[in-house]
Design a protein around this motif. Structure first.
Motif, mmCIF file in Angstrom:
data_model
loop_
_atom_site.group_PDB
_atom_site.id
_atom_site.type_symbol
_atom_site.label_atom_id
_atom_site.label_comp_id
_atom_site.label_asym_id
_atom_site.label_seq_id
_atom_site.Cartn_x
_atom_site.Cartn_y
_atom_site.Cartn_z
ATOM 1 N N ALA A 159 0.821 -1.205 0.000
ATOM 2 C CA ALA A 159 0.000 0.000 0.000
ATOM 3 C C ALA A 159 0.857 1.257 0.000
ATOM 4 C CB ALA A 159 -0.938 0.001 1.204
ATOM 5 N N VAL A 160 1.974 1.223 0.692
ATOM 6 C CA VAL A 160 2.877 2.375 0.723
ATOM 7 C C VAL A 160 3.470 2.593 -0.667
ATOM 8 C CG1 VAL A 160 4.990 3.312 1.740
ATOM 9 C CG2 VAL A 160 3.379 2.026 3.167
ATOM 10 N N ASN A 161 3.909 1.502 -1.316
ATOM 11 C CA ASN A 161 4.493 1.622 -2.649
ATOM 12 C C ASN A 161 3.476 2.134 -3.660
ATOM 13 O OD1 ASN A 161 6.876 0.574 -1.606
ATOM 14 N ND2 ASN A 161 6.295 -1.539 -2.078
ATOM 15 N N VAL A 162 2.230 1.676 -3.552
ATOM 16 C CA VAL A 162 1.191 2.130 -4.472
ATOM 17 C C VAL A 162 0.958 3.627 -4.335
ATOM 18 C CG1 VAL A 162 -1.270 1.976 -5.015
ATOM 19 C CG2 VAL A 162 0.057 -0.110 -4.635
ATOM 20 N N ALA A 163 0.882 4.122 -3.089
ATOM 21 C CA ALA A 163 0.660 5.556 -2.880
ATOM 22 C C ALA A 163 1.802 6.375 -3.461
ATOM 23 C CB ALA A 163 0.508 5.840 -1.385
ATOM 24 N N ALA A 164 3.030 5.887 -3.308
ATOM 25 C CA ALA A 164 4.179 6.595 -3.874
ATOM 26 C C ALA A 164 4.098 6.626 -5.397
ATOM 27 C CB ALA A 164 5.476 5.936 -3.415
ATOM 28 N N ARG A 165 3.672 5.504 -6.030
ATOM 29 C CA ARG A 165 3.549 5.463 -7.486
ATOM 30 C C ARG A 165 2.420 6.375 -7.971
ATOM 31 N NH1 ARG A 165 7.680 3.724 -6.358
ATOM 32 N NH2 ARG A 165 8.502 1.608 -6.684
ATOM 33 N N ASP B 6 -9.357 1.809 -4.504
ATOM 34 C CA ASP B 6 -9.555 1.224 -3.174
ATOM 35 C C ASP B 6 -9.878 2.296 -2.141
ATOM 36 O OD1 ASP B 6 -9.068 -1.344 -4.079
ATOM 37 O OD2 ASP B 6 -6.910 -1.208 -3.721
ATOM 38 N N LEU B 7 -9.176 3.407 -2.213
ATOM 39 C CA LEU B 7 -9.453 4.481 -1.251
ATOM 40 C C LEU B 7 -10.835 5.080 -1.513
ATOM 41 C CD1 LEU B 7 -7.116 6.953 0.367
ATOM 42 C CD2 LEU B 7 -9.129 7.906 -0.727
ATOM 43 N N ARG B 8 -11.176 5.252 -2.782
ATOM 44 C CA ARG B 8 -12.499 5.795 -3.106
ATOM 45 C C ARG B 8 -13.606 4.889 -2.562
ATOM 46 N NH1 ARG B 8 -16.528 5.571 -7.026
ATOM 47 N NH2 ARG B 8 -17.387 7.634 -7.602
ATOM 48 N N GLY B 9 -13.423 3.565 -2.743
ATOM 49 C CA GLY B 9 -14.429 2.646 -2.234
ATOM 50 C C GLY B 9 -14.545 2.689 -0.725
ATOM 51 N N GLN C 90 -4.786 1.769 -15.589
ATOM 52 C CA GLN C 90 -3.521 2.456 -15.389
ATOM 53 C C GLN C 90 -2.472 1.475 -14.865
ATOM 54 O OE1 GLN C 90 -2.914 5.738 -16.235
ATOM 55 N NE2 GLN C 90 -4.971 5.523 -17.161
ATOM 56 N N ASP C 91 -1.335 1.423 -15.571
ATOM 57 C CA ASP C 91 -0.240 0.560 -15.130
ATOM 58 C C ASP C 91 0.509 1.227 -13.975
ATOM 59 O OD1 ASP C 91 -0.773 -1.371 -17.055
ATOM 60 O OD2 ASP C 91 0.447 -0.338 -18.576
ATOM 61 N N ILE C 92 0.745 0.461 -12.932
ATOM 62 C CA ILE C 92 1.466 0.938 -11.752
ATOM 63 C C ILE C 92 2.788 0.194 -11.682
ATOM 64 C CG2 ILE C 92 1.427 1.241 -9.258
ATOM 65 C CD1 ILE C 92 -0.714 2.832 -10.718
ATOM 66 N N ARG C 93 3.860 0.939 -11.699
ATOM 67 C CA ARG C 93 5.182 0.318 -11.656
ATOM 68 C C ARG C 93 5.319 -0.535 -10.395
ATOM 69 N NH1 ARG C 93 10.212 2.442 -9.936
ATOM 70 N NH2 ARG C 93 9.223 4.497 -9.628
ATOM 71 N N GLY C 94 5.746 -1.787 -10.570
ATOM 72 C CA GLY C 94 5.920 -2.694 -9.458
ATOM 73 C C GLY C 94 4.735 -3.609 -9.235
ATOM 74 N N LEU C 95 3.588 -3.359 -9.936
ATOM 75 C CA LEU C 95 2.411 -4.203 -9.811
ATOM 76 C C LEU C 95 2.165 -4.948 -11.123
ATOM 77 C CD1 LEU C 95 -0.138 -1.922 -7.917
ATOM 78 C CD2 LEU C 95 1.442 -3.602 -6.966
ATOM 79 N N ASP C 96 1.709 -6.164 -11.010
ATOM 80 C CA ASP C 96 1.458 -6.983 -12.197
ATOM 81 C C ASP C 96 0.174 -6.592 -12.903
ATOM 82 O OD1 ASP C 96 3.766 -8.413 -11.634
ATOM 83 O OD2 ASP C 96 2.692 -9.935 -10.436
ATOM 84 N N GLN C 97 -0.810 -6.101 -12.190
ATOM 85 C CA GLN C 97 -2.100 -5.778 -12.769
ATOM 86 C C GLN C 97 -2.297 -4.258 -12.804
ATOM 87 O OE1 GLN C 97 -4.981 -7.867 -10.397
ATOM 88 N NE2 GLN C 97 -4.571 -9.856 -11.366
ATOM 89 N N SER C 98 -3.028 -3.806 -13.799
ATOM 90 C CA SER C 98 -3.349 -2.385 -13.900
ATOM 91 C C SER C 98 -4.412 -2.027 -12.862
ATOM 92 C CB SER C 98 -3.853 -2.057 -15.304
ATOM 93 O OG SER C 98 -5.015 -2.818 -15.594
ATOM 94 N N MET C 99 -4.558 -0.723 -12.617
ATOM 95 C CA MET C 99 -5.493 -0.248 -11.603
ATOM 96 C C MET C 99 -6.397 0.835 -12.172
ATOM 97 S SD MET C 99 -3.173 0.179 -8.158
ATOM 98 C CE MET C 99 -4.559 0.978 -7.356
#
Length: 465
Positions: free
Chosen positions: A399-405, A422-425, A446-455
């Motif tokens: 979750a920390v890495n996602v927020a930074a990305r 996730d935060l919106r929900g 949207q592709d997030i660096r470090g994650l396999d799936q888009s968001m």
């Protein structure tokens, strides 16, 4: 004489040095916290002394309206002068000059009590001076000395006073001019050689009783000294607790500090918890600071951090760390709340509003605008202390890495806030302030660096830069 007790008590505060070998002196923060109180107490004590001396001088004239009362007025003036000198030379720490002045305070008191008034034609034997029980005033001084937070000084008052009183007794006994006719009249009335005649003899100093006074006084001084030391330890401990609360308040909002101070569970217990994570960073800071005076750059960062930190704490967040020209904050740490996701979103919006207000002032001064990108996410993290000797409370996880990305994504999307789905929900689930979501636009896949799936992410278009 009670004013002198207060004066001596406050004077002893400034005469005491925090002993580095003493556990009480281990806390430099606590010693610094007491320094201002000691100085203030010394000044108040001197003012109280001057007022009390003026009151006593008027009282003496009312009780004994004769010229010989001027002798006692002279003693009162000496005590006032000595109090002024103690205020002038008093300092926090051990001072020989100050200790000498304190010693003089007690000496002036002793002389005023023991020595007869040279301007008063008294027909009383000198031994009668000890029948008036002026020695009781020294107990007031001793009790007041405990307010100095110095157990050594309290005991010193006891030792010095006892020595002075014993010396005064010896000199009075040696130089006394007895009245034999009074002794003869006492023996005739109560019988020669009887104990009652010895006690009632006006020429008798009653040495055993005087020794008893000194012995009891020393015992009380030691007891009060121990009590003063325990009280000093308590003050230091409380100051240490205030220091810990101050340190906590640098990282946690005030309500979280209150919870931590009442929480018995240690933070070092590692656990998983859903929290809101916020990253903010100044857009184009490297280009903006290039060629600028380093001092102006530091001032800019301080002003930026101060405004952003204020919003974090105002929204019940935790300042996790500064990151150069940005910062990381978490919401729901160290304890989860009922609206952590809502607080995260509200803080991000408030940060941009604070920047807008600041930029209006900067434009009036002809300074460039400060634009910042914010990434916010809500998800599972791991909380706990990390480190060995020096511990740091850490929030780690995907979750920390996602927020930074997401914060990095603000440049690509030309947005001032990028929010995860996730935060919106979670904001909608909390139902506290759904209107905060009104201005956001959806971006699927949207592709997030470090994650396999888009968001799916949501953004608010940037209004500056």
């Amino acid at each position: 004489m009670a004013d002198t007790a207060l004066g001596a008590a406050q004077q002893m505060r400034a005469a005491e040095t925090v002993n580095a070998a003493d556990p009480v002196g281990d806390s430099q923060y606590a010693a610094a916290a007491l320094e201002a109180h000691k100085r203030e107490g010394l000044e108040l004590a001197v003012r109280a002394r001057w007022i009390a001396m003026a009151v006593i001088s008027v009282f003496l004239v009312a009780v004994s309206p004769t010229w010989d009362v001027l002798y006692y007025h002279g003693i009162l003036l000496l005590l006032c002068l000595n109090g002024w000198l103690i205020q002038r030379y008093g300092q926090v720490g051990r001072s020989r000059v100050e200790l000498l002045l304190i010693f003089m305070d007690l000496l002036i008191m002793t002389v005023g009590m023991v020595a007869p008034n040279p301007f008063s034609p008294s027909d009383l034997p000198l031994a009668m001076q000890y029948r008036i029980d002026n020695f009781l005033y020294f107990f007031v001084i001793l009790a007041g000395g405990t307010l100095a937070f110095s157990w050594r000084t309290v005991i010193a008052i006891g030792v010095w006073t006892s020595a002075m009183w014993a010396a005064g007794l010896g000199l009075a006994w040696w130089f006394a001019d007895p009245f034999p006719e009074l002794t003869a009249a006492t023996q005739a009335a109560f019988g020669p050689g009887t104990e009652l005649a010895s006690i009632m003899d006006p020429n008798s100093f009653n040495i055993p009783l005087r020794i008893q006074e000194i012995f009891v006084f020393l015992l009380v001084a030691v007891t009060l000294g121990i009590s003063a030391r325990r009280f000093s330890r308590l003050l230091m401990d409380n100051a240490g607790l205030e220091r810990e609360r101050a340190n906590l308040s640098r990282y946690f909002s005030p309500n979280v500090v209150d919870q931590l101070s009442q929480n018995d569970d240690p933070l070092k217990q590692v656990r998983s918890q859903d929290v809101g994570v916020l990253f903010i960073d100044i857009v184009g800071f490297t280009r903006m600071s290039a060629g600028q005076d380093p001092h102006r750059v530091i001032e800019l960062l301080r002003a930026f951090h101060a405004r952003m930190e204020r919003e974090v704490f105002r929204h019940r967040g935790t300042l996790d760390k500064y990151l150069g020209d940005g910062l990381m904050a978490t919401f729901g740490t160290p304890m989860a709340g009922p609206q952590d996701a809502t607080d995260t979103l509200a803080c991000a919006i408030a940060m941009q509003e604070a920047l807008a207000d600041w930029n209006r002032d900067r434009r009036r001064r002809g300074e460039p605008e400060i634009c910042a990108g914010i990434g916010i996410h809500y998800g599972e993290t791991v909380l706990g202390d990390i480190g060995a000797n020096r511990l740091e409370y850490a929030v780690i996880g995907t979750a920390v890495n996602v927020a930074a990305r997401l914060e990095e994504m603000t440049r690509r999307l030309q947005a001032q806030i990028v929010m995860s789905d996730d935060l919106r929900g979670q904001v909608m689930a909390e139902g506290q302030a759904p209107e905060l979501l009104n201005d956001f636009t959806c971006h699927d896949g949207q592709d997030i660096r470090g994650l396999d799936q888009s968001m799916r992410v949501w953004s608010v278009t940037a209004t500056c830069g």
